[in-house]
Design a protein around this motif. Structure first.
Motif, PDB file in Angstrom:
ATOM      1  N   ARG A  88     -10.443  -3.460   7.097  1.00  0.00           N
ATOM      2  CA  ARG A  88      -9.338  -2.491   7.118  1.00  0.00           C
ATOM      3  C   ARG A  88      -8.594  -2.483   5.783  1.00  0.00           C
ATOM      4  O   ARG A  88      -8.278  -1.426   5.242  1.00  0.00           O
ATOM      5  CB  ARG A  88      -8.368  -2.801   8.257  1.00  0.00           C
ATOM      6  CG  ARG A  88      -8.900  -2.439   9.619  1.00  0.00           C
ATOM      7  CD  ARG A  88      -7.830  -2.682  10.680  1.00  0.00           C
ATOM      8  NE  ARG A  88      -8.369  -2.514  11.997  1.00  0.00           N
ATOM      9  CZ  ARG A  88      -8.638  -3.505  12.842  1.00  0.00           C
ATOM     10  NH1 ARG A  88      -8.397  -4.757  12.510  1.00  0.00           N
ATOM     11  NH2 ARG A  88      -9.139  -3.258  14.030  1.00  0.00           N
ATOM     12  N   ARG A  89      -8.308  -3.678   5.254  1.00  0.00           N
ATOM     13  CA  ARG A  89      -7.609  -3.766   3.960  1.00  0.00           C
ATOM     14  C   ARG A  89      -8.427  -3.126   2.847  1.00  0.00           C
ATOM     15  O   ARG A  89      -7.888  -2.413   1.999  1.00  0.00           O
ATOM     16  CB  ARG A  89      -7.308  -5.229   3.612  1.00  0.00           C
ATOM     17  CG  ARG A  89      -6.052  -5.771   4.262  1.00  0.00           C
ATOM     18  CD  ARG A  89      -5.646  -7.118   3.674  1.00  0.00           C
ATOM     19  NE  ARG A  89      -6.630  -8.166   3.927  1.00  0.00           N
ATOM     20  CZ  ARG A  89      -6.712  -8.885   5.041  1.00  0.00           C
ATOM     21  NH1 ARG A  89      -5.875  -8.648   6.029  1.00  0.00           N
ATOM     22  NH2 ARG A  89      -7.613  -9.812   5.175  1.00  0.00           N
ATOM     23  N   ARG A  90      -9.743  -3.377   2.840  1.00  0.00           N
ATOM     24  CA  ARG A  90     -10.596  -2.793   1.794  1.00  0.00           C
ATOM     25  C   ARG A  90     -10.657  -1.276   1.908  1.00  0.00           C
ATOM     26  O   ARG A  90     -10.651  -0.566   0.906  1.00  0.00           O
ATOM     27  CB  ARG A  90     -11.993  -3.407   1.842  1.00  0.00           C
ATOM     28  CG  ARG A  90     -11.982  -4.877   1.410  1.00  0.00           C
ATOM     29  CD  ARG A  90     -13.356  -5.492   1.278  1.00  0.00           C
ATOM     30  NE  ARG A  90     -14.026  -5.601   2.568  1.00  0.00           N
ATOM     31  CZ  ARG A  90     -15.251  -5.149   2.831  1.00  0.00           C
ATOM     32  NH1 ARG A  90     -15.956  -4.546   1.908  1.00  0.00           N
ATOM     33  NH2 ARG A  90     -15.782  -5.316   4.019  1.00  0.00           N
ATOM     34  N   ILE A  91     -10.677  -0.758   3.138  1.00  0.00           N
ATOM     35  CA  ILE A  91     -10.667   0.695   3.340  1.00  0.00           C
ATOM     36  C   ILE A  91      -9.332   1.274   2.880  1.00  0.00           C
ATOM     37  O   ILE A  91      -9.302   2.276   2.160  1.00  0.00           O
ATOM     38  CB  ILE A  91     -10.947   1.045   4.819  1.00  0.00           C
ATOM     39  CG1 ILE A  91     -12.395   0.689   5.179  1.00  0.00           C
ATOM     40  CG2 ILE A  91     -10.663   2.522   5.084  1.00  0.00           C
ATOM     41  CD1 ILE A  91     -12.698   0.744   6.663  1.00  0.00           C
ATOM     42  N   GLU A  92      -8.237   0.644   3.286  1.00  0.00           N
ATOM     43  CA  GLU A  92      -6.920   1.127   2.869  1.00  0.00           C
ATOM     44  C   GLU A  92      -6.784   1.103   1.349  1.00  0.00           C
ATOM     45  O   GLU A  92      -6.247   2.038   0.749  1.00  0.00           O
ATOM     46  CB  GLU A  92      -5.823   0.278   3.511  1.00  0.00           C
ATOM     47  CG  GLU A  92      -5.701   0.519   5.002  1.00  0.00           C
ATOM     48  CD  GLU A  92      -4.807  -0.491   5.703  1.00  0.00           C
ATOM     49  OE1 GLU A  92      -4.401  -1.510   5.065  1.00  0.00           O
ATOM     50  OE2 GLU A  92      -4.521  -0.285   6.892  1.00  0.00           O
ATOM     51  N   ASN A  93      -7.281   0.053   0.704  1.00  0.00           N
ATOM     52  CA  ASN A  93      -7.237  -0.048  -0.753  1.00  0.00           C
ATOM     53  C   ASN A  93      -8.063   1.070  -1.396  1.00  0.00           C
ATOM     54  O   ASN A  93      -7.627   1.698  -2.369  1.00  0.00           O
ATOM     55  CB  ASN A  93      -7.747  -1.419  -1.207  1.00  0.00           C
ATOM     56  CG  ASN A  93      -7.585  -1.633  -2.684  1.00  0.00           C
ATOM     57  OD1 ASN A  93      -6.512  -1.407  -3.236  1.00  0.00           O
ATOM     58  ND2 ASN A  93      -8.649  -2.061  -3.335  1.00  0.00           N
ATOM     59  N   ALA A  94      -9.243   1.343  -0.846  1.00  0.00           N
ATOM     60  CA  ALA A  94     -10.085   2.418  -1.385  1.00  0.00           C
ATOM     61  C   ALA A  94      -9.378   3.761  -1.283  1.00  0.00           C
ATOM     62  O   ALA A  94      -9.416   4.571  -2.215  1.00  0.00           O
ATOM     63  CB  ALA A  94     -11.426   2.459  -0.633  1.00  0.00           C
ATOM     64  N   VAL A  95      -8.717   3.989  -0.169  1.00  0.00           N
ATOM     65  CA  VAL A  95      -7.976   5.243   0.022  1.00  0.00           C
ATOM     66  C   VAL A  95      -6.802   5.311  -0.948  1.00  0.00           C
ATOM     67  O   VAL A  95      -6.567   6.337  -1.587  1.00  0.00           O
ATOM     68  CB  VAL A  95      -7.506   5.378   1.489  1.00  0.00           C
ATOM     69  CG1 VAL A  95      -6.543   6.537   1.653  1.00  0.00           C
ATOM     70  CG2 VAL A  95      -8.721   5.548   2.413  1.00  0.00           C
ATOM     71  N   ASP A  96      -6.070   4.193  -1.083  1.00  0.00           N
ATOM     72  CA  ASP A  96      -4.927   4.157  -2.013  1.00  0.00           C
ATOM     73  C   ASP A  96      -5.348   4.458  -3.450  1.00  0.00           C
ATOM     74  O   ASP A  96      -4.588   5.039  -4.223  1.00  0.00           O
ATOM     75  CB  ASP A  96      -4.228   2.796  -1.968  1.00  0.00           C
ATOM     76  CG  ASP A  96      -3.428   2.584  -0.696  1.00  0.00           C
ATOM     77  OD1 ASP A  96      -3.152   3.575   0.024  1.00  0.00           O
ATOM     78  OD2 ASP A  96      -3.080   1.417  -0.408  1.00  0.00           O
ATOM     79  N   LEU A  97      -6.571   4.058  -3.800  1.00  0.00           N
ATOM     80  CA  LEU A  97      -7.078   4.281  -5.159  1.00  0.00           C
ATOM     81  C   LEU A  97      -7.671   5.679  -5.334  1.00  0.00           C
ATOM     82  O   LEU A  97      -8.205   5.991  -6.392  1.00  0.00           O
ATOM     83  CB  LEU A  97      -8.114   3.212  -5.514  1.00  0.00           C
ATOM     84  CG  LEU A  97      -7.560   1.788  -5.654  1.00  0.00           C
ATOM     85  CD1 LEU A  97      -8.691   0.787  -5.808  1.00  0.00           C
ATOM     86  CD2 LEU A  97      -6.598   1.706  -6.834  1.00  0.00           C
ATOM     87  N   GLY A  98      -7.606   6.494  -4.299  1.00  0.00           N
ATOM     88  CA  GLY A  98      -8.120   7.860  -4.384  1.00  0.00           C
ATOM     89  C   GLY A  98      -9.559   8.010  -3.920  1.00  0.00           C
ATOM     90  O   GLY A  98     -10.077   9.115  -3.840  1.00  0.00           O
ATOM     91  N   LEU A 113     -18.282   5.970   1.151  1.00  0.00           N
ATOM     92  CA  LEU A 113     -17.217   6.403   0.259  1.00  0.00           C
ATOM     93  C   LEU A 113     -16.007   6.783   1.107  1.00  0.00           C
ATOM     94  O   LEU A 113     -16.055   7.732   1.888  1.00  0.00           O
ATOM     95  CB  LEU A 113     -17.672   7.595  -0.579  1.00  0.00           C
ATOM     96  CG  LEU A 113     -16.633   8.191  -1.521  1.00  0.00           C
ATOM     97  CD1 LEU A 113     -16.197   7.172  -2.561  1.00  0.00           C
ATOM     98  CD2 LEU A 113     -17.197   9.437  -2.193  1.00  0.00           C
ATOM     99  N   PHE A 114     -14.931   5.999   0.979  1.00  0.00           N
ATOM    100  CA  PHE A 114     -13.683   6.273   1.685  1.00  0.00           C
ATOM    101  C   PHE A 114     -12.717   6.936   0.725  1.00  0.00           C
ATOM    102  O   PHE A 114     -12.560   6.491  -0.410  1.00  0.00           O
ATOM    103  CB  PHE A 114     -13.071   4.982   2.229  1.00  0.00           C
ATOM    104  CG  PHE A 114     -13.841   4.388   3.367  1.00  0.00           C
ATOM    105  CD1 PHE A 114     -13.574   4.768   4.668  1.00  0.00           C
ATOM    106  CD2 PHE A 114     -14.842   3.459   3.142  1.00  0.00           C
ATOM    107  CE1 PHE A 114     -14.282   4.226   5.731  1.00  0.00           C
ATOM    108  CE2 PHE A 114     -15.557   2.910   4.193  1.00  0.00           C
ATOM    109  CZ  PHE A 114     -15.278   3.300   5.489  1.00  0.00           C
ATOM    110  N   SER A 115     -12.092   8.011   1.185  1.00  0.00           N
ATOM    111  CA  SER A 115     -11.125   8.748   0.367  1.00  0.00           C
ATOM    112  C   SER A 115      -9.921   9.097   1.239  1.00  0.00           C
ATOM    113  O   SER A 115      -9.941   8.865   2.456  1.00  0.00           O
ATOM    114  CB  SER A 115     -11.769  10.022  -0.180  1.00  0.00           C
ATOM    115  OG  SER A 115     -11.923  10.976   0.861  1.00  0.00           O
ATOM    116  N   PRO A 116      -8.875   9.685   0.636  1.00  0.00           N
ATOM    117  CA  PRO A 116      -7.708  10.065   1.444  1.00  0.00           C
ATOM    118  C   PRO A 116      -8.032  11.068   2.558  1.00  0.00           C
ATOM    119  O   PRO A 116      -7.257  11.198   3.502  1.00  0.00           O
ATOM    120  CB  PRO A 116      -6.760  10.674   0.414  1.00  0.00           C
ATOM    121  CG  PRO A 116      -7.108   9.976  -0.863  1.00  0.00           C
ATOM    122  CD  PRO A 116      -8.612   9.823  -0.803  1.00  0.00           C
TER     123      PRO A 116
END
Length: 92
Positions: A31-41, A58-61
């Motif tokens: 979850r943290r890694r997904i949230e971080n990926a989203v936060d980074l765009g 690929l996780f995005s906003p």
């Protein structure tokens, strides 16, 4: 499933794709890694699915992610070891 050996399996739906996560996944870390990926765009995040296969998404906003858990019959092959995948044409 009374009397049967069971385990908990986590399902992760990413948009329209569904992944059954292998045992041993650290869900808080994922979850943290997904949230971080989203936060980074947007970034790729890797995880291991049933069959001990590594998947990168690929996780995005704009990515929708849902986790759910269920109790299933125990499968001793599902140990989350990506170095020892099972399934496919050559599985016993």
């Amino acid at each position: 499933m009374s009397g049967a050996h069971t385990m908990v399996r986590t399902q992760m739906a990413v948009n329209d794709a569904v992944f059954l996560l292998a045992q041993g996944q650290d869900l808080d870390d994922l979850r943290r890694r997904i949230e971080n990926a989203v936060d980074l765009g947007g970034r790729f995040v890797s995880f291991v699915v049933v069959g001990n296969r590594e998947v990168s998404v690929l996780f995005s906003p704009r990515t929708s992610v849902t986790f759910s858990v269920e109790t299933v019959l125990y499968d001793d092959r599902d140990d989350g070891d990506a170095d020892m995948p099972y399934g496919g044409f050559f599985d016993d």
